[in-house]
Design an enzyme around this catalytic site. Structure first.
Site, mmCIF file in Angstrom:
data_model
loop_
_atom_site.group_PDB
_atom_site.id
_atom_site.type_symbol
_atom_site.label_atom_id
_atom_site.label_comp_id
_atom_site.label_asym_id
_atom_site.label_seq_id
_atom_site.Cartn_x
_atom_site.Cartn_y
_atom_site.Cartn_z
ATOM 1 N N CYS A 15 0.813 -1.225 0.000
ATOM 2 C CA CYS A 15 0.000 0.000 0.000
ATOM 3 C C CYS A 15 0.848 1.278 0.000
ATOM 4 O O CYS A 15 0.359 2.342 -0.366
ATOM 5 C CB CYS A 15 -0.955 0.009 1.184
ATOM 6 N N HIS A 60 -3.022 7.669 1.854
ATOM 7 C CA HIS A 60 -3.464 6.344 1.403
ATOM 8 C C HIS A 60 -4.887 6.134 1.929
ATOM 9 O O HIS A 60 -5.194 6.471 3.076
ATOM 10 C CB HIS A 60 -2.525 5.278 1.952
ATOM 11 N N ASN A 102 -10.024 0.468 -0.484
ATOM 12 C CA ASN A 102 -8.565 0.476 -0.403
ATOM 13 C C ASN A 102 -8.001 -0.121 -1.696
ATOM 14 O O ASN A 102 -8.126 -1.328 -1.925
ATOM 15 C CB ASN A 102 -8.137 -0.345 0.819
HETATM 16 O O1 UT7 Z 1 -3.839 -0.617 3.294
HETATM 17 C C1 UT7 Z 1 -2.992 -1.159 4.239
HETATM 18 C C2 UT7 Z 1 -3.275 -0.602 5.523
HETATM 19 N N1 UT7 Z 1 -4.530 -1.127 6.014
HETATM 20 C C3 UT7 Z 1 -5.018 -0.606 7.081
HETATM 21 O O2 UT7 Z 1 -4.444 0.306 7.596
HETATM 22 C C4 UT7 Z 1 -6.250 -1.214 7.652
HETATM 23 C C5 UT7 Z 1 -6.236 -1.008 9.126
HETATM 24 N N2 UT7 Z 1 -7.367 -1.545 9.831
HETATM 25 C C6 UT7 Z 1 -8.643 -1.134 9.682
HETATM 26 O O3 UT7 Z 1 -8.946 -0.347 8.825
HETATM 27 C C7 UT7 Z 1 -9.660 -1.644 10.681
HETATM 28 O O4 UT7 Z 1 -8.998 -2.317 11.724
HETATM 29 C C8 UT7 Z 1 -10.733 -2.556 10.065
HETATM 30 C C9 UT7 Z 1 -11.685 -1.754 9.198
HETATM 31 C C10 UT7 Z 1 -10.069 -3.647 9.261
HETATM 32 C C11 UT7 Z 1 -11.560 -3.219 11.186
HETATM 33 O O5 UT7 Z 1 -12.100 -2.228 12.046
HETATM 34 P P1 UT7 Z 1 -11.956 -2.400 13.626
HETATM 35 O O6 UT7 Z 1 -12.715 -1.321 14.248
HETATM 36 O O7 UT7 Z 1 -10.486 -2.482 13.942
HETATM 37 O O8 UT7 Z 1 -12.699 -3.765 13.904
HETATM 38 P P2 UT7 Z 1 -12.117 -5.098 14.549
HETATM 39 O O9 UT7 Z 1 -11.149 -5.761 13.640
HETATM 40 O O10 UT7 Z 1 -11.671 -4.796 15.952
HETATM 41 O O11 UT7 Z 1 -13.441 -5.969 14.615
HETATM 42 C C12 UT7 Z 1 -14.546 -5.598 15.417
HETATM 43 C C13 UT7 Z 1 -15.638 -6.638 15.252
HETATM 44 C C14 UT7 Z 1 -15.144 -8.070 15.423
HETATM 45 O O12 UT7 Z 1 -16.135 -8.792 16.123
HETATM 46 P P3 UT7 Z 1 -15.957 -9.115 17.680
HETATM 47 O O13 UT7 Z 1 -14.708 -9.937 17.771
HETATM 48 O O14 UT7 Z 1 -15.829 -7.784 18.346
HETATM 49 O O15 UT7 Z 1 -17.211 -9.850 17.999
HETATM 50 C C15 UT7 Z 1 -15.060 -8.585 13.999
HETATM 51 O O16 UT7 Z 1 -15.240 -9.987 13.928
HETATM 52 O O17 UT7 Z 1 -16.205 -6.578 13.944
HETATM 53 C C16 UT7 Z 1 -16.229 -7.876 13.350
HETATM 54 N N3 UT7 Z 1 -16.112 -7.764 11.904
HETATM 55 C C17 UT7 Z 1 -17.172 -7.541 11.104
HETATM 56 N N4 UT7 Z 1 -18.476 -7.412 11.364
HETATM 57 C C18 UT7 Z 1 -19.306 -7.191 10.336
HETATM 58 C C19 UT7 Z 1 -14.992 -7.794 11.140
HETATM 59 N N5 UT7 Z 1 -15.312 -7.602 9.853
HETATM 60 C C20 UT7 Z 1 -16.659 -7.445 9.803
HETATM 61 C C21 UT7 Z 1 -17.562 -7.212 8.762
HETATM 62 N N6 UT7 Z 1 -18.867 -7.089 9.076
HETATM 63 N N7 UT7 Z 1 -17.175 -7.087 7.470
#
Ligand code: UT7
Length: 324
Positions: A114, A251, A281
């Site tokens: 990225c 980005h 992304n």
């Molecule tokens: O391009 C390279 C660089 N990339 C990045 O910088 C990406 C960095 N990360 C992010 O953008 C975020 O961490 C995400 C968008 C990927 C995720 O957001 P988050 O607020 O960090 O969520 P999380 O990973 O802590 O997940 C929260 C909850 C989890 O459930 P539990 O364990 O709390 O019950 C996940 O299982 O959301 C759940 N979850 C979803 N729920 C509905 C994960 N993906 C989904 C989904 N729909 N698509």
């Protein structure tokens, strides 16, 4: 006199197919609301089955050449940032050369995921400043839809396909920060973080191209701090601070990372180019895409000071300061 790599043209290409968040609700336990609120993404473009990364790159390159009023015969080098090449080799850059009808000069790919466009732009600038090339096409192009695990809701809803391109040209500058062109850059990588974002296949391991794996939350915690510090490092190399910034061109991974970085830099969101809602992304394509859209929208104007910053797999991260 100082030689500067000045942007003479910009362009982008997005595949025709637009996929709104709601489409994922049919096959995954997810919702438009979750994707929007956690990432800021509303829709993304996916390449057609027969469309490859070099196709996207070539369309973007043609648009940038048209915008510059130049032809392919004017170009000395093509540098493509991508992690999703058509084939293991040859490079996408040489395929773009062929598709553009460019039979002189040289081309190569840069792979920093990225952050790839930041690394490619820094390399293209070095080619110009060192006199290797007078005009360089620098392209970010990706088809991340090809490396998605469509059963993994935590990744497949976040990425999209696209390409953006700049035409850089050697111009004489005064050697100070009033010059147009690339003014500074800051590059970093640290392989200890490689498990945070990687593809679980490859030529010398599984023999296939693999699928993307990401520890989104862990990466999120690294992103704002590293993006802010690399942007500050690039600015301070030329004696500037956040007050000099007309536009942050980040980005486009997540609106909350974009907002967090802008807040830490003290730059209001009105001075940040945001396209994540429309593109998702697009990895190495996201910054040149955002530059092109920013110009089309009438936001980025000649003479504006831009800071572009990105982080991704590796981890690799960096920033470029350039005057448009
Ligand atoms: O391009 C390279 C660089 N990339 C990045 O910088 C990406 C960095 N990360 C992010 O953008 C975020 O961490 C995400 C968008 C990927 C995720 O957001 P988050 O607020 O960090 O969520 P999380 O990973 O802590 O997940 C929260 C909850 C989890 O459930 P539990 O364990 O709390 O019950 C996940 O299982 O959301 C759940 N979850 C979803 N729920 C509905 C994960 N993906 C989904 C989904 N729909 N698509």
């Amino acid at each position: 006199m100082t030689t500067r790599a000045v942007v003479m043209g910009v362009g982008h290409y997005l595949p025709e197919r637009v996929v709104p968040n709601a489409e994922f609700e049919k096959s995954l336990d997810t919702s438009d609301e979750w994707i929007r609120s956690r990432s800021g993404i509303e829709r993304r473009h996916f390449a057609a089955e027969n469309e490859t990364t070099s196709d996207l790159a070539t369309f973007a390159a043609r648009a940038a050449l048209d915008n510059a009023g130049l032809s392919v015969d004017d170009i000395d080098a093509v540098v493509v940032a991508t992690s999703t090449p058509d084939l293991t080799f040859p490079s996408v850059a040489t395929m773009v050369q062929d598709k553009l009808g460019m039979t002189r000069g040289f081309g190569f790919d840069v792979q920093a995921v990225c952050a790839g466009f930041i690394f490619a732009l820094t390399n293209a600038n070095a080619l110009i400043v060192s006199g290797q090339a007078r005009r360089v096409l620098v392209i970010g192009a990706e088809t991340f839809s090809r490396i998605m695990d469509w059963t993994d809701r935590s990744t497949c809803v976040l990425f999209g396909d696209g390409a953006g391109a700049l035409v850089l040209e050697a111009c004489d500058g005064a050697g100070d920060v009033t010059d147009r062109g690339v003014l500074s850059s800051d590059l970093n990588s640290d392989g200890r973080y490689r498990d945070m974002l990687y593809v679980d296949g490859g030529v010398s391991t599984t023999g296939d191209s693999g699928k993307l794996r990401m520890q989104g939350n862990a990466l999120f915690r690294q992103a704002v701090e590293k993006l802010t510090s690399t942007a500050h490092a690039a600015l301070s190399k030329i004696g500037l601070d956040d007050n000099a910034v007309d536009w942050i061109v980040p980005h486009q991974a997540n609106i909350r990372i974009i907002q967090g970085t802008a807040r830490k830099m003290g730059v209001p969101m009105e001075r940040v180019i945001v396209t994540v809602q429309d593109h998702g992304n697009t990895s190495a394509a996201s910054i040149p895409l955002a530059m092109s859209v920013g110009v089309t929208r009438g936001q980025i104007k000649r003479g504006d000071l831009l800071v572009a910053e990105a982080i991704g797999g590796g981890l690799a991260w960096g920033a470029v300061v350039l005057r448009w």
